[in-house]
Design an enzyme around this catalytic site. Sequence first.
Site, mmCIF file in Angstrom:
data_model
loop_
_atom_site.group_PDB
_atom_site.id
_atom_site.type_symbol
_atom_site.label_atom_id
_atom_site.label_comp_id
_atom_site.label_asym_id
_atom_site.label_seq_id
_atom_site.Cartn_x
_atom_site.Cartn_y
_atom_site.Cartn_z
ATOM 1 N N ASP A 108 -76.685 74.473 -50.050
ATOM 2 C CA ASP A 108 -75.677 74.280 -49.702
ATOM 3 C C ASP A 108 -75.230 75.486 -48.637
ATOM 4 O O ASP A 108 -75.263 76.589 -48.954
ATOM 5 C CB ASP A 108 -74.513 74.607 -50.653
ATOM 6 C CG ASP A 108 -73.154 74.467 -50.552
ATOM 7 O OD1 ASP A 108 -72.702 74.565 -49.510
ATOM 8 O OD2 ASP A 108 -72.302 74.544 -51.535
ATOM 9 N N ARG A 112 -61.578 71.201 -40.806
ATOM 10 C CA ARG A 112 -62.049 71.018 -42.206
ATOM 11 C C ARG A 112 -62.714 69.837 -42.845
ATOM 12 O O ARG A 112 -62.398 68.908 -42.283
ATOM 13 C CB ARG A 112 -60.667 71.121 -43.125
ATOM 14 C CG ARG A 112 -59.763 72.354 -42.686
ATOM 15 C CD ARG A 112 -58.796 72.480 -43.776
ATOM 16 N NE ARG A 112 -59.443 73.035 -44.959
ATOM 17 C CZ ARG A 112 -59.736 74.412 -45.222
ATOM 18 N NH1 ARG A 112 -59.281 75.271 -44.361
ATOM 19 N NH2 ARG A 112 -60.589 75.021 -46.085
ATOM 20 N N TYR A 132 -58.612 52.364 -41.648
ATOM 21 C CA TYR A 132 -59.479 52.520 -42.683
ATOM 22 C C TYR A 132 -60.889 52.104 -42.318
ATOM 23 O O TYR A 132 -61.048 51.325 -41.390
ATOM 24 C CB TYR A 132 -58.778 51.311 -43.820
ATOM 25 C CG TYR A 132 -58.523 52.243 -44.978
ATOM 26 C CD1 TYR A 132 -59.492 52.932 -45.899
ATOM 27 C CD2 TYR A 132 -57.073 52.169 -45.460
ATOM 28 C CE1 TYR A 132 -59.131 53.458 -47.198
ATOM 29 C CE2 TYR A 132 -56.824 52.856 -46.757
ATOM 30 C CZ TYR A 132 -57.793 53.447 -47.404
ATOM 31 O OH TYR A 132 -57.266 53.888 -48.577
ATOM 32 N N THR A 140 -70.038 72.713 -45.045
ATOM 33 C CA THR A 140 -68.590 72.397 -44.656
ATOM 34 C C THR A 140 -68.827 72.452 -42.993
ATOM 35 O O THR A 140 -69.767 72.981 -42.655
ATOM 36 C CB THR A 140 -67.580 73.672 -45.198
ATOM 37 O OG1 THR A 140 -68.001 74.834 -44.621
ATOM 38 C CG2 THR A 140 -67.296 73.565 -46.551
ATOM 39 N N LYS A 191 -66.073 76.508 -41.298
ATOM 40 C CA LYS A 191 -66.378 77.997 -41.743
ATOM 41 C C LYS A 191 -67.165 78.413 -40.502
ATOM 42 O O LYS A 191 -66.646 78.320 -39.335
ATOM 43 C CB LYS A 191 -67.142 78.154 -42.866
ATOM 44 C CG LYS A 191 -66.581 77.622 -44.123
ATOM 45 C CD LYS A 191 -67.092 78.384 -45.430
ATOM 46 C CE LYS A 191 -67.035 77.299 -46.600
ATOM 47 N NZ LYS A 191 -65.589 77.270 -47.344
ATOM 48 N N GLU A 208 -64.083 51.931 -44.711
ATOM 49 C CA GLU A 208 -65.176 52.291 -45.672
ATOM 50 C C GLU A 208 -66.427 51.640 -45.213
ATOM 51 O O GLU A 208 -66.147 50.490 -44.754
ATOM 52 C CB GLU A 208 -64.610 51.440 -46.964
ATOM 53 C CG GLU A 208 -63.885 52.409 -47.997
ATOM 54 C CD GLU A 208 -63.420 51.899 -49.213
ATOM 55 O OE1 GLU A 208 -64.150 51.036 -49.777
ATOM 56 O OE2 GLU A 208 -62.252 52.119 -49.518
HETATM 57 N N1 PLP Z 1 -69.813 75.347 -51.057
HETATM 58 C C1 PLP Z 1 -69.707 76.855 -50.322
HETATM 59 C C2 PLP Z 1 -70.892 77.720 -50.834
HETATM 60 C C3 PLP Z 1 -68.481 77.267 -50.425
HETATM 61 O O1 PLP Z 1 -68.280 78.464 -50.070
HETATM 62 C C4 PLP Z 1 -67.419 76.269 -50.190
HETATM 63 C C5 PLP Z 1 -65.872 77.032 -50.047
HETATM 64 O O2 PLP Z 1 -65.540 78.120 -50.027
HETATM 65 C C6 PLP Z 1 -67.546 75.080 -50.790
HETATM 66 C C7 PLP Z 1 -68.728 74.613 -50.986
HETATM 67 C C8 PLP Z 1 -66.420 73.970 -50.728
HETATM 68 O O3 PLP Z 1 -65.775 73.716 -49.557
HETATM 69 P P1 PLP Z 1 -64.283 73.073 -49.576
HETATM 70 O O4 PLP Z 1 -63.284 73.843 -49.551
HETATM 71 O O5 PLP Z 1 -64.472 72.409 -48.035
HETATM 72 O O6 PLP Z 1 -64.272 71.910 -50.596
#
Ligand code: PLP
Length: 478
Positions: A241, A279, A64, A270, A273, A66
């Site tokens: 994002d 992950r 843990y 993320t 990808k 935190e």
């Molecule tokens: N943001 C975008 C642009 C995504 O395409 C995705 C997932 O496909 C996410 C966030 C969410 O990612 P996660 O599945 O790791 O929560």
Amino acid sequence: MSHNAESTAFRSALEVIRAVEPRVADAIGAELTDQRESLKLIASENYASPATLLAMGNWFSDKYAEGTVGRRFYAGCQNVDTVEALAAEHARELFGAAHAYVQPHSGIDANLVAFWAVLADRVESPALKKAQVRQVNDLTEADWFALRRELGNQRMLGMSLDAGGHLTHGFRPNISGKMFDQRSYGTDPATGLIDYDRVAEAAREFKPLILVGGYSAYPRKVNFRILREIADSVGATFMVDMAHFAGLVAGKVFTGDFDPVPHAHIVTTTTHKSLRGPRGGMVLCGPELADQVDRGCPMVLGGPLPHVMAAKAVALAEARRPDFADYAQQIVDNAQALADGLLRRGATLVTGGTDNHLVLIDVSGYGLTGRQAEQALLDSGIVTNRNSVPQDPNGAWYTSGIRIGTPALTTRGLGTAEMDQTAELIHTVLTQTTAGANADGTPSKAKYTLDADLADKIARQATDLLAPHPLYPGIDLA
Ligand code: PLP
């Protein structure tokens, strides 16, 4: 790195697991076989390196931690501090960011951390200030009421789902759609491209607190400099994002106006990808938001996953190597070769092509829904996913599109010649599939017919295409 070391590591791991629950060991082995045999064109998936995978399977998982580096709510976190600090350092260096928060467990979590950080930073609320300085017990009922009213009244402007935006950019199935009053910007119906003048107009009318850039299914570059100017013109915080294209930013394929990091106030991603890590998620920002971002756990996140942060550190170190830039460029070259191959054979592509890692086929030209096309391709050993196209008449469930992406096949070593062959396989399946009918004779959006022998033949051809490029060549489980 000897192939032997990788084989020994994974074989030994499976032996240990098999002694406890053999069915789990078998499923892990079967997953490798399936991944090796399928032509994986899912734009959001990849294959992490053996080093990244191995960094996750150990006793860091038991800890843990935190809090943040050097300031934990648990004792004995010195080794977690080491890996979290390393992951953050690699992230800052790789992306040129002032601050990196590597604790989010996924992309959705990273976005939630960012939303909360922006709300806490921007919303003028004495009650919130009290909550932020951990005087939560001093909050009166009236404070709580004010807090909920103030936070619940904020506005977000993001890309519409059918233009390629993500659920977390203010849509109802995600908490962002409940937290924020949301409005979307779409794409130009004629070109499929973002119309920045329309975004500016929507921002002027709506005056969002947060302008969100980034996407899951838009096959083009986005000009983040222009979006930042729009955000500034209405006093919005600009968030990007980059979950899908982080690997292209890391590999310096997207630079200047197309690199979100110098332009956005806050960037989320993320790590699994195109970035090819474990992950997980991550938030990058400047010093102004760093404090709020670091409150991610326990504000909206469960305890950090030290084993995944260790794997993030490994994967980010890999992404800092010069060969990652070659990989990133090859992803785009491959996507363009795939797009060209499809276009030459008569497919219709949203925006007419791609500048990134993904291609969106409008399968209505083949007389199919996305659902029918996705399943017919799967029957033929080609793994894709259905996706809406702009102004999709078939909605988000059946859809009219197929999204395909090249990060995974590029990791395996496939190049532009194989992408043309892949386009041939896809086009053959789609031309040979016919839409089915319901029992009452009305057209079905799900049923289809595809000759089983043809599907088998395509699946064999897909396997042949992959054969010279074995997945995890250093790993032999036999
Ligand atoms: N943001 C975008 C642009 C995504 O395409 C995705 C997932 O496909 C996410 C966030 C969410 O990612 P996660 O599945 O790791 O929560």
